[in-house]
Scaffold this motif. Structure first.
Motif, PDB file in Angstrom:
ATOM      1  N   LYS A  65       0.989  -0.959  -0.065  1.00 36.93           N
ATOM      2  CA  LYS A  65       0.055  -0.190  -0.004  1.00 36.93           C
ATOM      3  C   LYS A  65       0.959   1.320   0.140  1.00 36.93           C
ATOM      4  N   GLN A  66       0.440   2.255  -0.908  1.00 40.78           N
ATOM      5  CA  GLN A  66       1.205   3.584  -0.818  1.00 40.78           C
ATOM      6  C   GLN A  66       1.062   4.167   0.417  1.00 40.78           C
ATOM      7  N   VAL A  67       2.325   4.585   0.722  1.00 41.95           N
ATOM      8  CA  VAL A  67       2.508   5.253   2.248  1.00 41.95           C
ATOM      9  C   VAL A  67       3.384   6.623   2.073  1.00 41.95           C
ATOM     10  N   LYS A  68       2.767   7.946   2.242  1.00 41.81           N
ATOM     11  CA  LYS A  68       3.631   9.073   2.145  1.00 41.81           C
ATOM     12  C   LYS A  68       4.147   9.351   3.391  1.00 41.81           C
ATOM     13  N   LEU A  69       5.631   9.498   3.305  1.00 37.54           N
ATOM     14  CA  LEU A  69       6.295  10.112   4.628  1.00 37.54           C
ATOM     15  C   LEU A  69       7.208  11.281   4.091  1.00 37.54           C
ATOM     16  N   ASP A  70       7.123  12.292   5.201  1.00 36.45           N
ATOM     17  CA  ASP A  70       8.012  13.397   5.057  1.00 36.45           C
ATOM     18  C   ASP A  70       9.075  13.102   5.864  1.00 36.45           C
ATOM     19  N   GLY A  71      10.021  14.175   5.889  1.00 39.56           N
ATOM     20  CA  GLY A  71      11.172  14.371   6.469  1.00 39.56           C
ATOM     21  C   GLY A  71      11.182  13.815   8.066  1.00 39.56           C
ATOM     22  N   ASP A  72      10.077  14.788   8.596  1.00 37.66           N
ATOM     23  CA  ASP A  72       9.767  14.525  10.138  1.00 37.66           C
ATOM     24  C   ASP A  72       9.305  13.226  10.429  1.00 37.66           C
ATOM     25  N   SER A  73       8.417  12.497   9.576  1.00 35.72           N
ATOM     26  CA  SER A  73       7.839  11.392   9.955  1.00 35.72           C
ATOM     27  C   SER A  73       8.861  10.279   9.734  1.00 35.72           C
ATOM     28  N   LEU A  74       9.667  10.251   8.800  1.00 40.16           N
ATOM     29  CA  LEU A  74      10.906   9.248   8.461  1.00 40.16           C
ATOM     30  C   LEU A  74      11.921   9.458   9.725  1.00 40.16           C
ATOM     31  N   PHE A  75      12.180  10.776  10.039  1.00 43.29           N
ATOM     32  CA  PHE A  75      12.978  10.991  11.274  1.00 43.29           C
ATOM     33  C   PHE A  75      12.499  10.138  12.458  1.00 43.29           C
ATOM     34  N   ASN A  76      11.068  10.405  12.758  1.00 40.43           N
ATOM     35  CA  ASN A  76      10.694   9.858  14.218  1.00 40.43           C
ATOM     36  C   ASN A  76      10.775   8.309  14.007  1.00 40.43           C
ATOM     37  N   LEU A  77      10.457   7.593  12.805  1.00 43.45           N
ATOM     38  CA  LEU A  77      10.755   6.179  12.751  1.00 43.45           C
ATOM     39  C   LEU A  77      11.971   5.743  12.976  1.00 43.45           C
ATOM     40  N   LEU A  78      12.812   6.395  12.374  1.00 43.58           N
ATOM     41  CA  LEU A  78      14.076   6.071  12.494  1.00 43.58           C
ATOM     42  C   LEU A  78      14.662   6.163  14.017  1.00 43.58           C
ATOM     43  N   ALA A  79      14.563   7.344  14.509  1.00 45.81           N
ATOM     44  CA  ALA A  79      14.801   7.635  15.687  1.00 45.81           C
ATOM     45  C   ALA A  79      14.092   6.799  16.685  1.00 45.81           C
TER      46      ALA A  79
END
Length: 616
Positions: free
Chosen positions: A84-98
């Motif tokens: 399923k397509q999921v849109k991530l912005d920079g903040d979201s991606l940072f939160n996931l990695l953090a």
């Protein structure tokens, strides 16, 4: 903000999604390449999964529970996951990695906070699910509920949600709120009644208190379609909460549903036993055994209950039946032999123990108890022969200890002492060494080699000067060699360390009364011992003797007559006879002394008394 290269962004996204493993209540972390961090910090606008991504990027194994796949296609034998397509912005991606980095470092609280932020902006149930599992793992149950609500919003049909809600509410101590979700689990499982009850049992055992489990079962059993196994489970929890009458009523309800469920009768009998209604409990279990006479497991439980209730004759009968049916079942044979010993049927015990040896079951235990039987019969040599065969098991040490004592009885005290000394030195555990030293002390005492006994105890105390058993034993022995200073010091040290040691208090008091003029001090110690152990013959004898020393003849006669009535002993007879003699009851004194001689003519106290008074 510059856009990140789509290929790099896609790889980062796949790494993030691949890390979302959910297993039990814990979570596994993935260590990312540190080179990715600058890319994450440079931010991005959005990303879309490419259709030709690796097949394992969104596999159930890599995504975990609650994975959100649009479809799974098969082409030429290869499985391709279309995400399923999921849109991530920079903040979201940072939160996931953090979040993942924090989890990898063991910082559950920080990981949860980052996942909570990510879950707010990312429309993906996997993120919400992972947030819920991490919150549950971190025992933050209120946040778990919030994450579950977000998960339900994104994926209302997830099969894992009911269990997660049920567990969370149980952890919060809200069993009523957990019940609808447990019912949902039961309805979805389509399991039979046994599996249904087992699932509920496992859930409650792991995540609920006894009281909360009981409340859940109460609610579940309000349904019209009764599950007899859940009723039994509720009765067990009711019994644990000591709601015994209710537990019995529930079992009766089960028997109405299924009268053939004999296991219910077993539970019922145990509840009756817990209430102290042992006779009623025995009748219940006997009825079941009579109905199922060929059920050996049931009979074995019945026999065990009889043993617990100390109905040893009845228990023996049941084990005899089991022995006849299962002559090669080692545990049955051994238990029967032990019951024979308990009920003083030593000939039957010997035969049964010999059978254990013949079938090569529990041979060490069998030889040990055969040795005990022969030792009690006075057959020392045969007893030693059996003890020598006990080379292993928990009975090996005691067997060697008894061999040492028996060698002394056979006229070989030095061999026995050497055996016990070697046994003591071979033990790593101090309590076992002490037992060997005490056994040596008994041989020295029987041989009247008191000085050697004192020296042996002194050597032992060099290893542990605070051992109260050795101090007590040396104190008694020291008195025999007129080392009153050592005797008093040792016994006083014992009572200082153990104020409620009645034996040491009595020994100290008696020694002072018998060997010194400190009668009032002696009386104080003996009275303390008497308060701890009323009506003990040895303490009553000491009370009588110190009263005699104090010139309180009426008290002396009262205590000594009571002591002799409780235990006819040569030393008590010596004291009692002397007080009778001094109160001009010479014929009665002679009668008591005669009894004392019949009991043990060689008792040193009696011998000394008669030699001093010359009554005949």
């Amino acid at each position: 903000m510059p856009k990140i290269n789509p290929i790099i962004l896609s790889n980062i996204r796949r790494l993030v999604l691949k890390s979302m493993r959910i297993s039990g209540y814990g979570f596994q972390s993935r260590l990312y390449l540190v080179l990715l961090l600058p890319v994450v910090l440079s931010a991005c606008n959005s990303m879309t999964a490419t259709s030709n991504a690796p097949a394992d990027a969104a596999s159930p194994e890599s995504i975990g529970i609650g994975a959100d796949k649009a479809a799974v296609q098969e082409a030429d034998g290869d499985v391709i996951a279309v995400e399923k397509q999921v849109k991530l912005d920079g903040d979201s991606l940072f939160n996931l990695l953090a979040a993942e980095f924090a989890g990898n470092a063991g910082d559950v609280k920080a990981s949860l906070q980052y996942y909570q932020e990510a879950s707010k902006s990312i429309e993906d149930s996997r993120i919400a699910a992972r947030t819920a599992y991490i919150a549950l793992y971190g025992e933050d149950y209120e946040e778990t509920l919030a994450a579950l609500n977000r998960w339900r919003e994104l994926e209302p049909d997830s099969v894992d949600l009911p269990r997660m809600y049920a567990v969370t509410y149980l952890k919060l101590g809200q069993p009523e709120n957990a019940v609808p979700y447990i019912e949902e689990i039961i309805s979805a499982s389509q399991a039979n009644s046994v599996d249904e009850a087992m699932a509920v049992k496992e859930l409650l055992a792991k995540d609920a208190t006894t009281q909360d489990a009981y409340v859940v079962l109460q609610k579940l059993n309000e349904r019209e379609d009764k599950n007899k196994h859940l009723l039994v489970l509720q009765s067990r929890y009711a019994a644990q909460l000591q709601h015994f009458d209710e537990a019995l009523d529930l079992l009766d309800e089960v028997l109405v549903i299924d009268p053939a469920l004999f296991e219910v009768m077993l539970i019922k009998s145990r509840i009756l036993s817990a209430q102290g209604k042992n006779e009623e409990a025995t009748l219940v279990i006997k009825k079941v055994v009579d109905e199922y006479p060929d059920n050996n497991a049931l009979r074995l439980q019945y026999a065990g209950m009889l043993v617990e209730q100390r109905s040893l004759e009845l228990a023996t009968e049941q084990y005899e039946i089991l022995y006849e049916k299962q002559p090669d079942e080692g545990d049955v044979v051994l238990n029967l032999a032990l019951l024979y010993i308990e009920t003083k049927n030593l000939d039957a015990a010997s035969k049964t123990l010999q059978h254990l040896i013949d079938i090569d079951k529990h041979t060490a235990v069998a030889n040990y108890y055969l040795g005990r039987i022969e030792q009690n019969k006075g057959n020392e040599k045969q007893a030693i022969a059996y003890y020598l065969r006990v080379n292993s098991s928990e009975y090996a040490f005691d067997s060697q200890l008894r061999i040492g004592v028996l060698l002394a009885s056979l006229g070989k005290p030095d061999d026995g002492l050497a055996k016990l000394e070697a046994l003591a030195e071979g033990q790593a555990a101090w309590p076992l060494r002490v037992k060997a030293y005490l056994a040596q002390g008994e041989i020295y005492r029987d041989q009247r080699r008191y000085q050697e006994g004192v020296e042996m105890y002194s050597r032992a105390l060099q290893q542990n000067s605070e051992d109260t058993l050795l101090l007590y034993a040396r104190g008694l022995m020291a008195e025999k060699v007129d080392r009153l200073d050592m005797a008093e010091a040792d016994l006083l040290k014992v009572v200082t360390k153990e104020p409620n040691n009645a034996d040491a208090l009595n020994a100290l008091g008696y020694t002072l009364a018998d060997r010194t003029a400190r009668y009032q001090e002696a009386l104080g110690y003996i009275l303390r011992a008497s308060e701890l152990v009323p009506d003990d013959p040895a303490i009553l004898d000491s009370l009588g003797w110190v009263s005699y020393r104090l010139g309180k003849m009426d008290d002396a006669l009262k205590w000594l007559s009571k002591a002799f009535a409780k235990m006819e002993d040569a030393e008590i007879a010596a004291h009692y006879g002397e007080v009778l003699w001094q109160t001009d009851q010479k014929d009665e004194a002679r009668k008591i002394w005669k009894k004392g001689e019949q009991l043990n003519a060689e008792n040193p106290v009696l011998v000394e008394t008669l030699k001093r008074i010359k009554p005949w």
